[in-house]
Design a protein around this motif. Structure first.
Motif, PDB file in Angstrom:
ATOM      1  N   VAL A 276       0.860  -1.189   0.000  1.00 31.50           N
ATOM      2  CA  VAL A 276       0.000   0.000   0.000  1.00 31.50           C
ATOM      3  C   VAL A 276       0.893   1.234   0.000  1.00 31.50           C
ATOM      4  CG1 VAL A 276      -1.838   1.229   1.201  1.00 31.50           C
ATOM      5  CG2 VAL A 276      -1.762  -1.264   1.277  1.00 31.50           C
ATOM      6  N   THR A 277       0.687   2.117  -0.969  1.00 28.29           N
ATOM      7  CA  THR A 277       1.483   3.333  -1.081  1.00 28.29           C
ATOM      8  C   THR A 277       0.565   4.540  -1.170  1.00 28.29           C
ATOM      9  OG1 THR A 277       1.580   3.364  -3.516  1.00 28.29           O
ATOM     10  CG2 THR A 277       3.242   2.042  -2.357  1.00 28.29           C
ATOM     11  N   LEU A 278       1.143   5.703  -0.894  1.00 24.35           N
ATOM     12  CA  LEU A 278       0.414   6.962  -1.039  1.00 24.35           C
ATOM     13  C   LEU A 278       1.098   7.794  -2.110  1.00 24.35           C
ATOM     14  CD1 LEU A 278      -1.781   8.949  -0.007  1.00 24.35           C
ATOM     15  CD2 LEU A 278      -0.025   9.877   1.531  1.00 24.35           C
ATOM     16  N   TRP A 279       0.330   8.200  -3.122  1.00 28.99           N
ATOM     17  CA  TRP A 279       0.828   9.101  -4.149  1.00 28.99           C
ATOM     18  C   TRP A 279       0.282  10.491  -3.856  1.00 28.99           C
ATOM     19  CZ3 TRP A 279       1.292   7.071  -9.818  1.00 28.99           C
ATOM     20  CH2 TRP A 279       1.922   5.814  -9.824  1.00 28.99           C
TER      21      TRP A 279
ATOM     22  N   LEU B 144      -3.741  10.075  -3.306  1.00 26.94           N
ATOM     23  CA  LEU B 144      -4.544   8.880  -3.555  1.00 26.94           C
ATOM     24  C   LEU B 144      -3.782   7.655  -3.048  1.00 26.94           C
ATOM     25  CD1 LEU B 144      -7.151   7.765  -5.004  1.00 26.94           C
ATOM     26  CD2 LEU B 144      -5.682   7.379  -6.995  1.00 26.94           C
ATOM     27  N   THR B 145      -4.492   6.754  -2.388  1.00 25.73           N
ATOM     28  CA  THR B 145      -3.900   5.479  -1.986  1.00 25.73           C
ATOM     29  C   THR B 145      -3.785   4.583  -3.220  1.00 25.73           C
ATOM     30  OG1 THR B 145      -4.959   5.692   0.180  1.00 25.73           O
ATOM     31  CG2 THR B 145      -4.146   3.520  -0.432  1.00 25.73           C
ATOM     32  N   VAL B 146      -2.614   4.010  -3.426  1.00 26.98           N
ATOM     33  CA  VAL B 146      -2.364   3.191  -4.621  1.00 26.98           C
ATOM     34  C   VAL B 146      -1.710   1.872  -4.201  1.00 26.98           C
ATOM     35  CG1 VAL B 146      -1.175   3.071  -6.851  1.00 26.98           C
ATOM     36  CG2 VAL B 146      -2.050   5.271  -6.027  1.00 26.98           C
ATOM     37  N   SER B 147      -2.258   0.760  -4.667  1.00 29.22           N
ATOM     38  CA  SER B 147      -1.678  -0.549  -4.352  1.00 29.22           C
ATOM     39  C   SER B 147      -1.203  -1.267  -5.601  1.00 29.22           C
ATOM     40  CB  SER B 147      -2.701  -1.424  -3.617  1.00 29.22           C
ATOM     41  OG  SER B 147      -3.808  -1.701  -4.445  1.00 29.22           O
TER      42      SER B 147
ATOM     43  N   ALA C  27       4.985  12.544  -5.671  1.00 28.61           N
ATOM     44  CA  ALA C  27       5.755  11.789  -4.677  1.00 28.61           C
ATOM     45  C   ALA C  27       5.048  10.472  -4.400  1.00 28.61           C
ATOM     46  CB  ALA C  27       5.897  12.591  -3.382  1.00 28.61           C
ATOM     47  N   MET C  28       5.833   9.437  -4.122  1.00 22.93           N
ATOM     48  CA  MET C  28       5.286   8.140  -3.740  1.00 22.93           C
ATOM     49  C   MET C  28       5.871   7.753  -2.385  1.00 22.93           C
ATOM     50  SD  MET C  28       5.805   4.699  -3.252  1.00 22.93           S
ATOM     51  CE  MET C  28       7.325   4.266  -4.091  1.00 22.93           C
ATOM     52  N   THR C  29       4.981   7.413  -1.436  1.00 21.89           N
ATOM     53  CA  THR C  29       5.403   7.040  -0.094  1.00 21.89           C
ATOM     54  C   THR C  29       4.920   5.635   0.232  1.00 21.89           C
ATOM     55  OG1 THR C  29       5.222   9.348   0.645  1.00 21.89           O
ATOM     56  CG2 THR C  29       5.311   7.644   2.350  1.00 21.89           C
ATOM     57  N   PRO C  30       5.809   4.690   0.522  1.00 24.35           N
ATOM     58  CA  PRO C  30       5.365   3.373   1.000  1.00 24.35           C
ATOM     59  C   PRO C  30       4.775   3.533   2.402  1.00 24.35           C
ATOM     60  CG  PRO C  30       7.642   3.313   0.188  1.00 24.35           C
ATOM     61  CD  PRO C  30       7.271   4.746   0.358  1.00 24.35           C
TER      62      PRO C  30
ATOM     63  N   GLY D 139       5.259  17.184  -3.762  1.00 26.20           N
ATOM     64  CA  GLY D 139       3.994  17.039  -3.056  1.00 26.20           C
ATOM     65  C   GLY D 139       4.256  16.721  -1.594  1.00 26.20           C
ATOM     66  N   PRO D 140       3.260  16.891  -0.725  1.00 25.03           N
ATOM     67  CA  PRO D 140       3.451  16.587   0.700  1.00 25.03           C
ATOM     68  C   PRO D 140       3.607  15.087   0.932  1.00 25.03           C
ATOM     69  CG  PRO D 140       1.323  17.676   0.259  1.00 25.03           C
ATOM     70  CD  PRO D 140       1.920  17.334  -1.045  1.00 25.03           C
ATOM     71  N   VAL D 141       4.434  14.721   1.918  1.00 28.16           N
ATOM     72  CA  VAL D 141       4.589  13.315   2.283  1.00 28.16           C
ATOM     73  C   VAL D 141       4.427  13.201   3.797  1.00 28.16           C
ATOM     74  CG1 VAL D 141       6.111  12.826   0.333  1.00 28.16           C
ATOM     75  CG2 VAL D 141       7.093  13.475   2.532  1.00 28.16           C
ATOM     76  N   PRO D 142       3.909  12.073   4.300  1.00 31.91           N
ATOM     77  CA  PRO D 142       3.757  11.904   5.751  1.00 31.91           C
ATOM     78  C   PRO D 142       5.097  12.045   6.463  1.00 31.91           C
ATOM     79  CG  PRO D 142       2.550  10.198   4.560  1.00 31.91           C
ATOM     80  CD  PRO D 142       3.405  10.902   3.549  1.00 31.91           C
ATOM     81  N   ASP D 143       5.113  12.847   7.511  1.00 27.43           N
ATOM     82  CA  ASP D 143       6.360  13.119   8.213  1.00 27.43           C
ATOM     83  C   ASP D 143       6.906  11.890   8.932  1.00 27.43           C
ATOM     84  OD1 ASP D 143       8.333  15.114   9.005  1.00 27.43           O
ATOM     85  OD2 ASP D 143       7.553  14.851  11.030  1.00 27.43           O
ATOM     86  N   ASP D 144       6.042  10.926   9.243  1.00 27.84           N
ATOM     87  CA  ASP D 144       6.487   9.738   9.969  1.00 27.84           C
ATOM     88  C   ASP D 144       6.753   8.552   9.055  1.00 27.84           C
ATOM     89  OD1 ASP D 144       3.875   9.286   9.226  1.00 27.84           O
ATOM     90  OD2 ASP D 144       3.265   8.412  11.139  1.00 27.84           O
TER      91      ASP D 144
END
Length: 208
Positions: A71-74, A82-85, A118-121, A155-160
């Motif tokens: 599960v990743t966040l773009w 958007l959540t992308v899997s 941006a892509m965040t796992p 783009g913004p990414v989760p800080d944690d």
């Protein structure tokens, strides 16, 4: 524009399509629209009275449901997310990234305009965040109103988050019922080893 998620049996929370597209897939079939999921990571169709028996569903959809996916966040400037899997990273020089997204989503509109994203796992602590960006959990004040965010040119990414990558859009084309996005990886930020959040058979999973 607020995007409302539409699901058919076997869909993951990251395969969002429009009502028109859903009806085109199965003409005459009643489409169920989900606005809120109060239990993050819950099985989406556990109580769907209109779900077809498993043996009557598309074999391809049933196969997809059996494949565990990260599960990743773009996210993109705007901001939008958007959540992308369906994310795939291809090694090379430069590295490439591919994924299937909803062509009607706010995320794709923002990516197309900015030309980058941006892509965040995501990890196990991000279940509610994943549901929120999939349109399954309420987001009063906006998708980015909750939690701490790191601003990046992509783009913004989760800080944690345990890491993220910045991508330059190369192109996109229709692929099946989704939009196949192709991008070049321009920046990689890794903070440490983080257990992945997986999606399998309509539920979030963790590595045992």
């Amino acid at each position: 524009m607020r995007h409302v998620a539409v699901f058919l049996p076997g869909d993951t929370p990251t395969c969002r399509i429009s009502r028109a597209a859903a009806e085109a897939r199965e003409p005459g079939r009643r489409v169920t629209m989900f606005h809120v999921n109060h239990e993050p990571g819950a099985q989406i169709h556990h109580t769907d009275p209109f779900a077809a028996p498993a043996e009557q569903r598309s074999p391809v959809r049933r196969l997809r449901g059996r494949l565990a996916a990260p599960v990743t966040l773009w996210t993109a400037p705007g901001p939008a997310g958007l959540t992308v899997s369906s994310t795939i990273v291809a090694e090379g020089d430069p590295g490439r990234l591919l994924g299937l997204v909803d062509a009607e989503s706010d995320l794709w509109a923002a990516v197309e305009e900015a030309g980058r994203f941006a892509m965040t796992p995501l990890g196990p602590p991000h279940r509610q965040l994943a549901d929120r960006f999939a349109g399954l959990f309420p987001s009063p004040g906006g998708l980015f109103a909750t939690g701490a965010w790191l601003d990046t040119p992509y783009g913004p990414v989760p800080d944690d988050a345990g890491g993220w990558v910045g991508c330059r859009l190369d192109g996109a084309r229709d692929y099946g019922w989704g939009l196949l996005v192709e991008a070049t990886i321009e920046r990689v930020e890794l903070a440490g080893e983080v257990e992945p959040l997986l999606h399998h058979r309509g539920r979030y999973r963790e590595l045992a």
